[in-house]
Design a protein around this motif. Structure first.
Motif, PDB file in Angstrom:
ATOM      1  N   ILE B  26      36.119  32.867  36.206  1.00 43.51           N
ATOM      2  CA  ILE B  26      36.724  33.451  37.812  1.00 43.51           C
ATOM      3  C   ILE B  26      36.668  32.925  38.708  1.00 43.51           C
ATOM      4  N   LYS B  27      37.640  33.218  40.112  1.00 44.00           N
ATOM      5  CA  LYS B  27      37.954  32.091  39.833  1.00 44.00           C
ATOM      6  C   LYS B  27      37.070  31.859  42.192  1.00 44.00           C
ATOM      7  N   ASP B  28      36.736  31.155  43.004  1.00 43.73           N
ATOM      8  CA  ASP B  28      35.499  31.840  44.104  1.00 43.73           C
ATOM      9  C   ASP B  28      36.784  32.144  45.017  1.00 43.73           C
ATOM     10  N   GLY B  29      36.314  33.330  45.229  1.00 44.01           N
ATOM     11  CA  GLY B  29      36.046  34.614  46.545  1.00 44.01           C
ATOM     12  C   GLY B  29      36.885  35.746  45.306  1.00 44.01           C
ATOM     13  N   GLU B  30      37.576  35.594  44.299  1.00 44.01           N
ATOM     14  CA  GLU B  30      38.061  36.465  43.660  1.00 44.01           C
ATOM     15  C   GLU B  30      37.361  37.967  43.289  1.00 44.01           C
ATOM     16  N   PHE B  31      38.223  38.904  43.780  1.00 43.50           N
ATOM     17  CA  PHE B  31      37.655  40.632  42.754  1.00 43.50           C
ATOM     18  C   PHE B  31      37.611  40.520  41.483  1.00 43.50           C
ATOM     19  N   LEU B  32      36.974  40.385  40.940  1.00 48.65           N
ATOM     20  CA  LEU B  32      37.327  40.925  39.425  1.00 48.65           C
ATOM     21  C   LEU B  32      36.782  41.731  38.613  1.00 48.65           C
ATOM     22  N   VAL B  33      37.220  42.569  38.850  1.00 53.14           N
ATOM     23  CA  VAL B  33      37.082  44.060  37.918  1.00 53.14           C
ATOM     24  C   VAL B  33      36.946  44.279  36.133  1.00 53.14           C
ATOM     25  N   LEU B  34      35.909  45.102  35.024  1.00 56.77           N
ATOM     26  CA  LEU B  34      35.771  44.511  34.044  1.00 56.77           C
ATOM     27  C   LEU B  34      35.677  46.255  34.576  1.00 56.77           C
ATOM     28  N   VAL B  35      36.746  46.571  32.824  1.00 59.35           N
ATOM     29  CA  VAL B  35      36.652  47.630  32.727  1.00 59.35           C
ATOM     30  C   VAL B  35      36.973  47.971  31.165  1.00 59.35           C
ATOM     31  N   GLY B  36      37.181  48.693  30.958  1.00 57.50           N
ATOM     32  CA  GLY B  36      36.981  49.468  29.778  1.00 57.50           C
ATOM     33  C   GLY B  36      35.985  50.947  29.448  1.00 57.50           C
ATOM     34  N   PRO B  37      35.699  51.567  28.127  1.00 52.08           N
ATOM     35  CA  PRO B  37      35.523  52.616  27.938  1.00 52.08           C
ATOM     36  C   PRO B  37      33.891  52.593  27.253  1.00 52.08           C
ATOM     37  N   SER B  38      33.222  53.693  27.336  1.00 53.53           N
ATOM     38  CA  SER B  38      31.846  53.695  27.275  1.00 53.53           C
ATOM     39  C   SER B  38      31.197  53.127  26.241  1.00 53.53           C
ATOM     40  N   GLY B  39      29.601  52.185  26.498  1.00 56.34           N
ATOM     41  CA  GLY B  39      30.102  51.037  25.499  1.00 56.34           C
ATOM     42  C   GLY B  39      30.623  50.238  25.022  1.00 56.34           C
ATOM     43  N   CYS B  40      31.653  49.328  26.226  1.00 56.57           N
ATOM     44  CA  CYS B  40      32.493  48.249  25.456  1.00 56.57           C
ATOM     45  C   CYS B  40      32.129  46.679  25.869  1.00 56.57           C
TER      46      CYS B  40
END
Ligand SMILES: Nc1ncnc2c1ncn2[C@@H]1O[C@H](COP(=O)(O)OP(=O)(O)OP(=O)(O)O)[C@@H](O)[C@H]1O
Ligand SMILES: [Mg+2]
Lengths: 291, 368
Positions: B26-40
């Motif tokens: 993950i780069k400096d200053g990045e907005f990273l989103v973790l997405v996925g269904p429940s329990g992933c």
């Protein structure tokens, strides 16, 4: 509401019991406390506030009893709260082991106080009691005491028993309180770098305040109501060292046949308990926490 | 400021695998989103970065420092929780100042920082209030404020908007992105809402069952989904899927299902593929009901119209062809169809995706 008024008949049986066994005795105690009735003969004379005056100004045993009761209360409230909180914090997680230990600590609560008293009379017995035997085995002979015979320590010996018998019960209240604190609050504290003591001081303790207030109120009442335990263990002795208010009024009525005097004690006793309870509920309301 | 690096990170709970393998830079200053269904395993991953869970395997770096074994407080991160995790017995000021006080910061500096954060989040007028006297959105701001007063290297957020109502969520979404742009703090943001992921992330990580499915910009994730799962998960209404087989006829690759023939007009080496059962995917907006202009290469299919959903700015038309269902999304004007009738539907062949039926993996077949 008005059209449901027939429903009020349903509370009649309960209300009747309450009036017969509580309201009526309370009012008649108030009346008896103004007489010199001995509890046996029909003869009774109105003496005004003489019983109260005698009790509050001229009865060293009443004064001592009151002092004993305060000592007993402070000891029980402090140690019972402290230890039940410590145990609650140790057993708060719902692991199989912890559930077992909780049950173990709770066990004394379901034993009748008379049985508790007899168990501990054996423990405390100065010559054959297990406590002194145990101390001898550990070569701690200098700690050996006549636990219930020494008038300086007897009241505390009994207070220890009271704590032992009720810690499990109070611990359950604290466990419920601890479990209602959201886990994330602890995680925030951990991320912010709080030490265990800071976490306790700034998170656990303030959020436990409602449970703690209930515990203190409940324990205070319990320590005033302690009667059977002391009656069975020492009957107030040696030389009134373990006499507390409930025992005092019992002795006045049924040993000394001073029913009027005992009634006056009962009224004072009721006032003390009521005002302590009221005070604590005030504090409780001020301490309300909501998430 | 610092980037975050996860190398072969895994977490097992008493034999159950929450995160199987996680590699990401993950780069400096990045907005990273973790997405996925429940329990992933999204929260578990985030909590490992925070230090609230210890990885079973792997290494986590923040900046150039290996933090795998460090306590959360030594990682210079701040976390925002779904339930806000505000202290109910402290007012807003003290909630914000709590962490700074623990770090023994001088009083006037604490005051300055709290004031600054409160101003950024426009909660200056709420400093004396207790959490129970705040609305959900205000509590959310306070929780964010507590993260920014510390001025950490990394923000970690676990579904911070999911307790808000729909309208407020959209508003806070935009504010959060603006705030992050302004502070330029590396942010890892967990959500199960694909719309949030698409609108907020510089990059998105789609997860399923403890595995990363795809990492990419919102555009890449939407237009080049790496597998069936990602294709289905992202987009609303989601991508249409037709099951069928591939075969070569007249030098061209054809997709065939019962009553459906689509000439993919493409050369694809079928032998390399060594299986011909496939799923054809196409997004609802890439199906037209009007005859498209000739430069768009389309395949015409005759469908029945089942239902029309009118959303105001657009219409979703539910179509049926030989027992398989398709949804078309019409942006402009009235649908040229009536419910119950037959209509030709035009599939934009440049927007068609192919996936293996067996593994769900994408089949590359266009020279794009
Ligand atoms: N403390 C734990 N002990 C055992 N299993 C756990 C624990 N925490 C999480 N898990 C399991 O790990 C898996 C991943 O959990 P996680 O909380 O990371 O999911 P998530 O992606 O955040 O889901 P959600 O969207 O519902 O929050 C789940 O199957 C969960 O049951
Ligand atoms: Mg989660």
């Amino acid at each position: 509401m008005r059209k449901y008024w027939p429903l009020s008949f349903f509370i009649l049986p309960g209300l009747l019991m309450y009036v017969i066994f509580f309201v009526f005795p309370a009012i008649s105690a108030l009346g008896l406390s103004l007489t010199d009735w001995n509890g046996i003969t029909p003869e009774r004379n109105f003496v005004g506030l003489a019983n109260y005056k005698e009790m509050l100004t001229n009865d060293p045993i009443f004064a001592q009893t009151f002092g004993n009761n305060i000592k007993y209360m402070l000891f029980v409230v402090f140690f019972q709260t402290l230890f039940s909180l410590i145990f609650a914090m140790m057993l708060v997680k719902n692991s199989r082991m912890n559930v077992f230990y909780r049950a173990l600590f709770f066990l004394p609560t379901i034993i009748a106080s008379i049985s508790v008293a007899f168990i501990w009379i054996f423990v405390y017995d100065p010559s054959i009691g297990s406590l002194n035997t145990f101390l001898t085995k550990l070569k701690l002979d200098f700690l050996i005491q006549s636990w219930l015979g020494d008038k300086n320590i007897a009241i505390y010996s009994i207070a220890v028993v009271q704590c032992w018998a009720h810690i499990g019960q109070v611990m359950v209240i604290f466990i419920a309180g601890l479990q209602s604190i959201p886990k994330s609050l602890y995680e925030v504290a951990r991320i912010e770098g709080a030490t265990p003591w800071q976490t306790f001081r700034h998170v656990t303790w303030p959020l436990l305040a409602p449970s703690a207030t209930i515990v203190v109120a409940y324990t205070t009442l319990q320590s005033f109501k302690a009667f059977d335990l002391i009656l069975a263990m020492t009957d107030g002795g040696p030389s009134y060292a373990t006499e507390i208010l409930s025992l005092f009024l019992y002795h006045q009525a049924f040993n000394n046949y001073k029913f009027g005097y005992a009634s006056a004690t009962a009224v004072i006793f009721m006032l003390i308990v009521a005002s302590i309870t009221l005070l604590q509920f005030r504090i409780l309301r001020a301490n309300k926490v909501s998430y | 400021m610092a980037g975050v690096k996860l190398e072969g990170v895994a977490k097992h709970f008493k034999g159950a695998v929450a995160v199987a393998e996680f590699n990401l830079d993950i780069k400096d200053g990045e907005f990273l989103v973790l997405v996925g269904p429940s329990g992933c395993g999204k929260s578990t991953t985030l909590r490992m970065v925070a230090g609230l869970e210890e990885p079973t395997y792997g290494r986590i770096m923040i900046g150039n420092k290996d933090v795998t074994k460090l306590e959360p407080k030594d990682r210079d991160i701040a976390m925002v929780f779904q339930d806000y995790a505000l202290y109910p017995h402290m007012n807003v000021y003290h909630n914000l100042a709590f962490g700074l006080k623990l770090r023994k910061m001088p009083k006037n500096e604490i005051e300055e920082r709290v004031k600054m954060a409160a101003e950024i989040l426009s909660i200056s007028h709420l400093l004396e209030r207790y959490p129970r006297q705040l609305s959900g959105g205000q509590r959310q701001r306070v929780a964010l404020g507590r993260a920014i007063v510390r001025n950490p290297q990394v923000f970690l957020m676990d579904e911070p908007l999911s307790n808000l109502d729909a309208k407020l969520r959209v508003q806070m979404r935009a504010e959060l992105v603006k705030l992050q742009r302004r502070l330029k703090t590396t942010t890892i943001y967990v959500t199960h809402d694909q719309t949030e992921a698409m609108t907020m992330g510089d990059r998105i990580v789609v997860m399923k069952d403890g595995y990363i499915q795809q990492v990419g910009t919102p555009e890449e994730i939407y237009h080049e989904p790496a597998n069936l799962f990602v294709a289905d998960f992202v987009g609303s209404p989601s991508m249409n899927f037709l099951e069928g087989e591939l075969c070569t006829e007249e030098g061209c690759i054809w997709f065939k299902a019962q009553g459906i023939r689509v000439n993919l007009r493409n050369s694809l080496n079928l032998e390399e593929l060594n299986e011909n059962k496939v799923v054809l995917g196409i997004r609802p907006e890439d199906i037209y009901l009007h005859r498209p202009s000739p430069e768009k290469v389309c395949e015409e299919l005759l469908c029945q119209t089942e239902l029309i959903e009118d959303l105001g700015s657009e219409k979703i038309v539910f179509l049926k062809i030989e027992g398989q269902e398709l949804q078309a999304r019409l942006r402009d004007g009235a649908a040229p169809v009536t419910v119950g009738g037959n209509t030709p539907a035009y599939l934009n062949l440049n927007k068609v995706h192919l996936f293996r039926k067996s593994t769900g993996k994408k089949i590359l077949f266009r020279g794009r």
